[in-house]
Design a protein around this motif. Structure first.
Motif, mmCIF file in Angstrom:
data_model
loop_
_atom_site.group_PDB
_atom_site.id
_atom_site.type_symbol
_atom_site.label_atom_id
_atom_site.label_comp_id
_atom_site.label_asym_id
_atom_site.label_seq_id
_atom_site.Cartn_x
_atom_site.Cartn_y
_atom_site.Cartn_z
ATOM 1 N N PRO A 40 0.851 -1.194 0.000
ATOM 2 C CA PRO A 40 0.000 0.000 0.000
ATOM 3 C C PRO A 40 0.892 1.250 0.000
ATOM 4 O O PRO A 40 2.035 1.200 0.463
ATOM 5 C CB PRO A 40 -0.778 -0.112 1.321
ATOM 6 N N PRO A 41 0.392 2.361 -0.522
ATOM 7 C CA PRO A 41 1.220 3.567 -0.630
ATOM 8 C C PRO A 41 1.869 3.999 0.683
ATOM 9 O O PRO A 41 3.019 4.442 0.692
ATOM 10 C CB PRO A 41 0.239 4.623 -1.132
ATOM 11 N N SER A 42 1.148 3.869 1.802
ATOM 12 C CA SER A 42 1.736 4.309 3.070
ATOM 13 C C SER A 42 2.927 3.436 3.468
ATOM 14 O O SER A 42 3.950 3.939 3.940
ATOM 15 C CB SER A 42 0.685 4.306 4.181
ATOM 16 N N LEU A 43 2.828 2.123 3.245
ATOM 17 C CA LEU A 43 3.957 1.244 3.570
ATOM 18 C C LEU A 43 5.107 1.437 2.594
ATOM 19 O O LEU A 43 6.279 1.350 2.982
ATOM 20 C CB LEU A 43 3.509 -0.217 3.575
ATOM 21 N N ALA A 44 4.790 1.716 1.339
ATOM 22 C CA ALA A 44 5.847 1.982 0.361
ATOM 23 C C ALA A 44 6.623 3.241 0.756
ATOM 24 O O ALA A 44 7.850 3.292 0.618
ATOM 25 C CB ALA A 44 5.245 2.126 -1.029
ATOM 26 N N LEU A 45 5.914 4.247 1.259
ATOM 27 C CA LEU A 45 6.593 5.477 1.688
ATOM 28 C C LEU A 45 7.433 5.220 2.936
ATOM 29 O O LEU A 45 8.533 5.763 3.069
ATOM 30 C CB LEU A 45 5.583 6.596 1.932
ATOM 31 N N ARG A 46 6.943 4.397 3.853
ATOM 32 C CA ARG A 46 7.752 4.053 5.035
ATOM 33 C C ARG A 46 9.051 3.370 4.600
ATOM 34 O O ARG A 46 10.119 3.667 5.119
ATOM 35 C CB ARG A 46 6.985 3.109 5.952
ATOM 36 N N LYS A 47 8.930 2.448 3.640
ATOM 37 C CA LYS A 47 10.115 1.740 3.122
ATOM 38 C C LYS A 47 11.064 2.731 2.451
ATOM 39 O O LYS A 47 12.283 2.667 2.640
ATOM 40 C CB LYS A 47 9.665 0.662 2.126
ATOM 41 N N ALA A 48 10.516 3.666 1.683
ATOM 42 C CA ALA A 48 11.352 4.678 1.030
ATOM 43 C C ALA A 48 12.064 5.543 2.068
ATOM 44 O O ALA A 48 13.223 5.926 1.887
ATOM 45 C CB ALA A 48 10.508 5.540 0.102
ATOM 46 N N ALA A 49 11.381 5.845 3.180
ATOM 47 C CA ALA A 49 11.993 6.647 4.243
ATOM 48 C C ALA A 49 13.144 5.883 4.899
ATOM 49 O O ALA A 49 14.199 6.454 5.186
ATOM 50 C CB ALA A 49 10.941 7.036 5.277
ATOM 51 N N GLU A 50 12.960 4.580 5.126
ATOM 52 C CA GLU A 50 14.037 3.764 5.694
ATOM 53 C C GLU A 50 15.234 3.722 4.745
ATOM 54 O O GLU A 50 16.381 3.853 5.168
ATOM 55 C CB GLU A 50 13.548 2.347 5.963
ATOM 56 N N ASP A 51 14.939 3.532 3.452
ATOM 57 C CA ASP A 51 16.015 3.482 2.459
ATOM 58 C C ASP A 51 16.748 4.820 2.378
ATOM 59 O O ASP A 51 17.972 4.866 2.231
ATOM 60 C CB ASP A 51 15.456 3.106 1.083
ATOM 61 N N ALA A 52 15.998 5.919 2.486
ATOM 62 C CA ALA A 52 16.611 7.251 2.435
ATOM 63 C C ALA A 52 17.511 7.468 3.652
ATOM 64 O O ALA A 52 18.610 8.033 3.528
ATOM 65 C CB ALA A 52 15.540 8.330 2.365
ATOM 66 N N ALA A 53 17.073 7.020 4.826
ATOM 67 C CA ALA A 53 17.898 7.163 6.029
ATOM 68 C C ALA A 53 19.200 6.375 5.874
ATOM 69 O O ALA A 53 20.282 6.868 6.223
ATOM 70 C CB ALA A 53 17.124 6.699 7.260
ATOM 71 N N ASP A 54 19.099 5.154 5.328
ATOM 72 C CA ASP A 54 20.309 4.355 5.098
ATOM 73 C C ASP A 54 21.221 5.021 4.074
ATOM 74 O O ASP A 54 22.442 5.063 4.252
ATOM 75 C CB ASP A 54 19.933 2.951 4.607
ATOM 76 N N ALA A 55 20.626 5.547 3.015
ATOM 77 C CA ALA A 55 21.418 6.216 1.973
ATOM 78 C C ALA A 55 22.085 7.473 2.524
ATOM 79 O O ALA A 55 23.225 7.788 2.166
ATOM 80 C CB ALA A 55 20.531 6.563 0.783
ATOM 81 N N ALA A 56 21.402 8.193 3.401
ATOM 82 C CA ALA A 56 21.987 9.408 3.987
ATOM 83 C C ALA A 56 23.175 9.052 4.877
ATOM 84 O O ALA A 56 24.182 9.765 4.875
ATOM 85 C CB ALA A 56 20.926 10.164 4.783
ATOM 86 N N ARG A 57 23.073 7.960 5.618
ATOM 87 C CA ARG A 57 24.196 7.542 6.461
ATOM 88 C C ARG A 57 25.407 7.129 5.610
ATOM 89 O O ARG A 57 26.541 7.303 6.013
ATOM 90 C CB ARG A 57 23.781 6.400 7.384
ATOM 91 N N ALA A 58 25.137 6.588 4.423
ATOM 92 C CA ALA A 58 26.221 6.117 3.548
ATOM 93 C C ALA A 58 26.683 7.186 2.563
ATOM 94 O O ALA A 58 27.573 6.929 1.752
ATOM 95 C CB ALA A 58 25.757 4.888 2.779
ATOM 96 N N ALA A 59 26.109 8.372 2.626
ATOM 97 C CA ALA A 59 26.444 9.439 1.667
ATOM 98 C C ALA A 59 27.904 9.834 1.782
ATOM 99 O O ALA A 59 28.540 9.670 2.824
ATOM 100 C CB ALA A 59 25.546 10.647 1.912
ATOM 101 N N VAL A 60 28.428 10.405 0.698
ATOM 102 C CA VAL A 60 29.841 10.786 0.671
ATOM 103 C C VAL A 60 30.060 12.270 0.924
ATOM 104 O O VAL A 60 31.197 12.699 1.082
ATOM 105 C CB VAL A 60 30.497 10.383 -0.672
ATOM 106 N N SER A 61 28.977 13.049 0.967
ATOM 107 C CA SER A 61 29.128 14.487 1.222
ATOM 108 C C SER A 61 27.892 15.014 1.946
ATOM 109 O O SER A 61 26.819 14.416 1.911
ATOM 110 C CB SER A 61 29.317 15.250 -0.086
ATOM 111 N N GLU A 62 28.066 16.164 2.587
ATOM 112 C CA GLU A 62 26.941 16.799 3.279
ATOM 113 C C GLU A 62 25.838 17.179 2.298
ATOM 114 O O GLU A 62 24.657 17.034 2.599
ATOM 115 C CB GLU A 62 27.409 18.057 4.018
#
Length: 136
Positions: free
Chosen positions: A64-86
């Motif tokens: 469902p769209p709400s769960l897909a957005l939660r998953k996208a938020a988790e993925d974004a948090a992981d991607a932000a932690r692994a980012a190479v620049s501010e």
């Protein structure tokens, strides 16, 4: 379209003749998977394999769209932690914050969203601290 099997001709020879004629016409040379390796056959058989492939090709989500957005938020948090620049951290969290803000004004279908906007400055500070610890 194939022709009907004539009476008196064995089924096997009829099929073999059609395959041979199609090969001579070059019809098998233009198949989409020609020259590519076969898929892994060690996985257990799944009756809905074609449905899953179709959904994947079409980019459809079974969540469902709400769960897909939660998953996208988790993925974004992981991607932000692994980012190479501010700036990359800010861009990643800014994009997901935009999606979350839209969903908060117009809640999507499905279970409750249970998301809040990311604190970008706190995430950048955490990212800096993590990088400083890694270099020390």
């Amino acid at each position: 379209m194939t022709e009907r099997k004539p009476p008196g001709v064995s089924f096997e020879s009829f099929v073999d003749k059609q395959i041979r004629e199609a090969t001579e016409r070059g019809e098998f040379a233009r198949l989409s998977g020609f020259g590519k390796p076969l898929a892994d056959d060690t996985a257990p058989y799944d009756e809905l394999w074609w449905v899953k492939q179709k959904l994947h090709r079409e980019g459809a989500s079974v969540l469902p769209p709400s769960l897909a957005l939660r998953k996208a938020a988790e993925d974004a948090a992981d991607a932000a932690r692994a980012a190479v620049s501010e700036s990359q951290v800010r861009r990643i969290l800014g994009e997901i914050n935009t999606r979350i803000a839209e969903a908060l004004t117009r809640p999507p279908a499905g279970p409750p969203l249970n998301l809040t906007l990311f604190d970008v400055e706190a995430a950048v500070a955490e990212w800096r601290e993590t990088r400083n610890r890694a270099t020390s």
